[in-house]
Design an enzyme around this catalytic site. Structure first.
Site, short mmCIF file in Angstrom:
data_model
loop_
_atom_site.label_atom_id
_atom_site.label_comp_id
_atom_site.label_asym_id
_atom_site.label_seq_id
_atom_site.Cartn_x
_atom_site.Cartn_y
_atom_site.Cartn_z
N GLY A 478 33.19 63.50 63.46
CA GLY A 478 31.84 63.03 63.08
C GLY A 478 31.57 61.82 63.67
N LYS A 641 24.31 54.04 70.16
CA LYS A 641 23.99 54.77 68.81
C LYS A 641 25.08 55.17 67.87
CE LYS A 641 20.53 57.67 68.58
NZ LYS A 641 19.38 58.90 69.05
N GLU A 713 37.47 51.65 63.09
CA GLU A 713 37.68 50.93 61.65
C GLU A 713 37.31 49.70 61.54
OE1 GLU A 713 41.98 52.23 62.16
OE2 GLU A 713 41.57 53.98 60.99
#
Lengths: 754, 317
Positions: A478, A641, A713
């Protein structure tokens, strides 16, 4: 082995003539996802209609199954198969590796009468429909012989031991320096058990063709899943074809194979037809890993000017008794601030809970919640601005190893963030700003997260129609991996995005380590880049060696790839024309990446600075975000993006960490109280207002040939601490126990007379 | 989910009879709570009678108040112009509940009859007197205190009623209109609809088997400002830790009892001229104090006092 020096030369990615690198390209698979037509593991077309599996799970934390009766379940409508430990197919014992090169060992299900954690799978039902399978699973009768277990972390801290094979890191003389420090902080911060709550639960569809099994599953690491299934079933890994094309979130929780993968494959083999199986939302909480609770003691000793002389971060955490894992909550602090006398280390309690494991920046995410608040506390004691305190402790080289930084722009992140956020509006004294019923405050925190490069391969082919297809055993959980790989392939080959296809998530493809540890883009992307460079070489040879090519005989070193053409100055043809004529069957090459031999000579990290403004309801203690802003430095950004989406997603998880996300063990039962998303609260849309992030211009030429680093992360690292510091600035209440729920904030407000 | 049969009711009376005659039958309307509980094997009806399409989904003007159909969905009720005009406390309560998607399905009657969100009620491996009468209450010594009842709880159950809407209806003095299996209709105040747990927490309302809520009757709004405030862990889509509804001199509390809690002591104190803080104290001093709910009691008191103060600044409907 290569050297980082090999990466310094300009290349098609760093030159970026097509302008695709860094561009905010729409998601490659976005249309499929928003139209609901991207088949996830539970939705793939199987050769025939799958039977549906359902797991029954243990109601105790530790003990054994004294009696299990599956007769009622077997007689239930539509039931095709019911297994318990009494009749489940034989599997390899846990932890075995018939093939020493397997990345994951055997992980059998229903292997014995032993219960090792609440929610462990104790029976498996396959039926014609989901409803029938679930109804039958509810009819399985089990009597347990329960045994006392270690399930209460706080009550078990005295059982904490050094994690296997690890030692504390001592530098200088921390105790002496701490004792001598004129200003000090000694506080302990608590981070709770957290769950990944991916939108898509773990799920598998499996079917067999002779001795070979095909599994579509939701997993972050292709090879790990393939090997775990092969080892468990004691079959060659070549007989396992694992596919994981679309994944509805991983967050570290899908880095390993779970019971759905094993049971779907076993069920399909036993029934001779496809079987699919998904965890329910409730089952995900105990049936998969969680982030363990961490108790972190931070001791800082400073001179009056703010320079740290003594620095200690010690973390105590827990893991399952039979699945050693350490949440390395102190590791990040080894590279962050200068201090000559240092102590960092970890302690571990083995418990009878489900497995602890990696989740959303393991280590940093809970770890930074401690130090980045302690720095705030120290800044206040010193009468320094928190940013200034950090700047005064900015190291010139890695404070633990003395190695040079590859590139480190932490100070710039803090300064630019402060200017953009309006940090000068912050009052140094807490509880100075009121807006109606809201006490308003601001906080900041630094962010740091390591950067990694792992070995990977990629394959790329060009067909006679000019379409370039990148194939890699990589995953997109994702995050945008499809998209950035398409950008890398297109930019390397000098073709428009439309001319590139990306196929991934397939164990037959050249392997990549998958998604995790924010190594995915750099690792998979570098291999894809290398494959592209090899394809350029192959096509160059083809063109200059082809008498029918306008490039025939031309100097290979002058060949360029732009706008879909291969050219030498004004002699050019399209890639499609070249391949159709000279290699109509297409050209396929592979590429690879490995860590540079001298990469470890540098301290290499991604950095950032978080800024948060919160309102605290002066009556109820409810905390609501008003503004959040982050500045990050993470190498060259591939896609404006998707990178921003990842980094702001991390920041939002930071809000969840600070305010809502927590699970609690009921020590009477050894189970988590929250088993759905009505109880386990993650931020909703209404919680996130005015949140934004920017990336600094950066290229890290020690990282990989493209100078990129991971962003998966970094966004969560420190984010929750910025929120906690803002709560303090708003209220004067210093909480050190996450999450900061209305009850905890109210208790703090009552204690200070608010 | 256990196997069950389903019928779509042709009219209200046949629906009522169908449920009354079959001990395993339940009404189904929006299904936002019942179907979840069936999937989790908590509710085990053998027969569902779908009343969601019966013509009870409108709003009518009645004697200066409104009559709201039991099948009207929460989002439509919250958006109704007359409801917005007369009962802002109800609108705020409605939109504080659940999520937009759920409010588009959940009905007025179903909202009143939703079951507790106590985590132990949901975990079928744990004792729960609501789920399995006589098995005990795991929540009594459980780890989750924030949703516990602080008024009217018993040793058998400390669960609270989760509805926001019901708290507003209680403060507005609303009543439900029902159809009984005999074909007669009756009216019951919302504040009398739900029961305290006592020894039978599985019996949650005074409705007879098969009795169907067909409408909610809202009397003309009381004089005075209306306020609804809900405390929760996140800004939306979370069950309340506590809530308060104020309408003029009336006050009701949510997430504090097995039923929406009309705060009579607050009202009496306010009527006697007490300050908001004093009035709140009058109610909270009667709470069931334990070592685990002191903070919640403090929270509810602060919340109630703040909402009462805020109501003085709000327009009269």
């Amino acid at each position: 082995m290569s050297s980082v020096k090999d990466w310094a030369a300009p290349n098609p990615i760093t030159e970026n003539r097509g302008g695709l690198i860094g561009k905010g390209v729409d998601r490659y698979e976005g249309r499929l996802k928003v139209t609901g037509s991207a088949p996830y593991a539970y939705e793939v077309d199987a050769p025939s209609r799958p039977a549906i599996g359902y797991m029954a799970t243990a109601a105790i934390a530790k003990g054994r199954i004294a009696r299990i009766d599956t007769k009622a379940a077997e007689a239930s409508p539509g039931v095709l198969l019911v297994w318990s430990h009494l009749n489940a197919p034989a599997q390899a014992p846990r932890g075995t590796r018939a093939n020493p090169r397997s990345q994951r060992p055997s992980n059998p299900v229903l292997a014995s009468d032993r219960i090792e954690n609440f929610g462990q799978t104790v029976a498996f039902v396959v039926a014609d429909t989901f409803e029938n399978a679930r109804a039958a699973a509810n009819l399985v009768e089990i009597e347990y012989a329960a045994e006392p277990g270690v399930v209460d972390f706080v009550a078990s801290l005295d059982q904490a031991d050094q994690p296997p094979g690890e030692e504390d890191v001592h530098i200088g003389d921390f105790p002496a320096a701490y004792a001598a420090a004129p200003v000090s902080v000694d506080e302990t911060y608590e981070s709770p058990i957290q769950n990944h709550v991916q939108m898509e639960p773990c799920a598998t569809t499996a079917w067999w063709d002779g001795d070979k099994v095909t599994v579509h599953t939701s997993i972050q690491m292709v090879k790990g899943g393939q090997h775990a299934l092969a080892e468990t079933l004691a079959i060659p890994s070549a007989d396992v074809h694992l596919l994981t094309r679309y994944i509805g979130g991983g967050f570290g929780g899908k880095g390993q194979a779970y019971d759905d993968l094993i049971l779907a494959a076993l069920g399909a083999r036993a029934l001779g037809r496809p079987v699919k199986l998904a965890y329910t939302r409730q089952q995900m909480f105990h049936g998969t890993i969680h982030r363990p609770a961490v108790s972190m003691r931070v001791r800082l000793g400073a001179q009056p000017d703010g320079r740290l002389t003594a620095f200690a971060v010690e973390a105590t955490t827990h893991c399952a008794r039979n699945a050693i894992f350490t949440e390395h909550a102190a590791n990040f602090s080894r590279n962050l601030y200068a201090a000559p006398n240092r102590l960092t280390g970890h302690r571990l309690v083995k418990m009878d809970l489900p497995g602890a494991g990696p989740m959303r920046a393991p280590g940093e995410a809970p770890g930074m919640l401690s130090l980045e608040c302690a720095m705030d506390e120290l800044a206040e004691k010193l009468g320094l601005d928190p940013i200034e305190l950090r700047i005064r402790n900015e190291p010139e080289v890695d404070p633990e190893t003395g190695k040079p930084f590859s590139v480190r722009q932490l100070v710039r992140c803090m300064r630019e963030g402060a200017a953009h956020f309006g940090w000068e509006r912050r009052k140094a004294q807490p509880r100075q700003v009121r807006d109606g019923r809201w006490l308003v405050g601001m906080g900041m925190a630094a962010a740091i997260r390591g950067n990694f490069l792992l070995p990977a391969k990629a394959g790329v082919r060009i067909d006679a129609d000019g379409i370039i297809t990148l194939r890699q055993g990589m995953t997109d959980i994702g995050t945008g991996t499809y998209t950035i790989l398409a950008q890398i392939a297109a930019e390397t080959m000098g073709v428009p995005m439309e001319q590139v296809k990306v196929e991934m998530g397939d164990s037959d493809f050249p392997p990549a380590p998958g998604s995790g540890g924010q190594f995915g883009a750099a690792t998979a992307g570098s291999a894809a880049y290398d494959a592209g460079m090899n394809l350029r070489k192959a096509l160059t040879e083809l063109a200059v060696g082809d008498p029918n090519s306008p490039l025939y005989g031309g100097p290979a070193e002058y060949v360029t790839f732009e706008n879909g053409n291969i050219a030498i100055e004004n002699r050019s043809e399209t890639l499609a024309a070249l391949v159709a004529r000279a290699a109509p069957e297409g050209v396929y090459v592979e590429g690879s990446i490995s860590p540079a031999a001298d990469a470890r000579d540098y301290s290499q990290h991604t950095y950032g600075a978080h800024f948060a403004e919160v309102g605290v309801d002066v009556v109820t203690g409810e905390v609501r975000m008003r503004k959040m802003f982050g500045v990050f430095a993470a190498g060259r950004i591939l896609n404006a993006k998707t990178a921003k989406s990842q980094i702001t997603g991390g920041m939002i998880w930071g809000v969840g960490t600070a305010l809502t996300e927590s699970n609690v063990v009921d020590p009477r039962y050894g189970s988590f109280i929250n088993q759905d998303m009505a109880g386990y609260l993650v931020p909703a849309h209404a919680d996130i207002v005015d949140l934004d992030a920017v990336f600094l211009d950066e290229a890290d030429d020690k990282a990989n040939p493209m100078g990129i680093k991971g962003v998966g992360e970094l966004g969560i690292c420190g984010a929750g601490a910025a929120v906690a510091n803002a709560i303090y600035n708003a209220t004067g209440v210093r909480l050190r126990d996450y999450p900061m729920t209305p009850e905890k904030v109210l208790a703090g407000m009552l204690a200070v007379g608010l | 989910m256990r196997p069950f049969t389903y019928e779509r009711a042709a009219d209200a009376l046949s629906a009522v009879k169908a449920v009354a005659e079959n001990p395993g039958a339940k009404f189904l309307a929006g299904g936002t709570n019942l179907l979840d509980l069936m999937k989790l094997d908590i509710e085990r009806p053998t027969h569902l009678v779908d009343v969601g399409r019966l013509p009870f989904a409108g709003v009518e003007e009645v004697n200066g108040g409104l009559r709201v159909g039991g099948a009207m969905v929460n989002s439509k009720l919250a958006a109704h112009p007359r409801v917005r005009e007369l009962y802002p406390v109800l609108v705020r309560a409605l939109v504080s509940g659940a999520s937009g998607q759920l409010r588009n399905k959940a009905t007025t009657a179903g909202n009143l009859l939703q079951r507790t969100r106590c985590a132990y009620f949901y975990d079928t491996t744990k004792p729960c007197n609501k789920r399995q009468p006589g098995s005990g209450c795991s929540a009594l010594e459980g780890v989750h205190g924030s949703h516990d009842a602080i008024f009217g709880a018993s040793k058998a159950c400390i669960a609270s009623h989760p509805s926001d809407m019901a708290v507003a209806l209680t403060v507005l003095g609303a009543s439900v209109e029902t159809l009984t299996p005999s074909g007669a209709s009756r009216t019951l105040a919302v504040q009398d609809l739900h029961r305290l747990p006592g020894d039978t927490p599985q019996v949650e309302t005074d409705l007879a088997p098969g009795e169907l809520i067909t409408a909610v009757l809202l009397p003309p709004p009381p004089e005075g400002g209306q306020v609804y405030r809900k405390v929760r862990g996140r800004a939306s889509y979370a069950h309340g830790i506590a809530s308060v509804a104020v309408a003029g001199g009336r006050v009701a509390l949510g997430a504090v009892a097995h039923k929406p809690w009309r705060a009579a002591h607050i009202e009496d104190a306010l009527a006697a001229g007490a300050s908001a803080v004093e009035a709140a104290e009058a109610e909270l001093s009667k709470a069931d104090r334990s070592d685990r709910n002191a903070l919640k009691i403090a929270l509810v008191g602060r919340l109630a006092a703040a909402a009462i103060e805020e109501s003085k600044t709000r327009r009269t409907a």
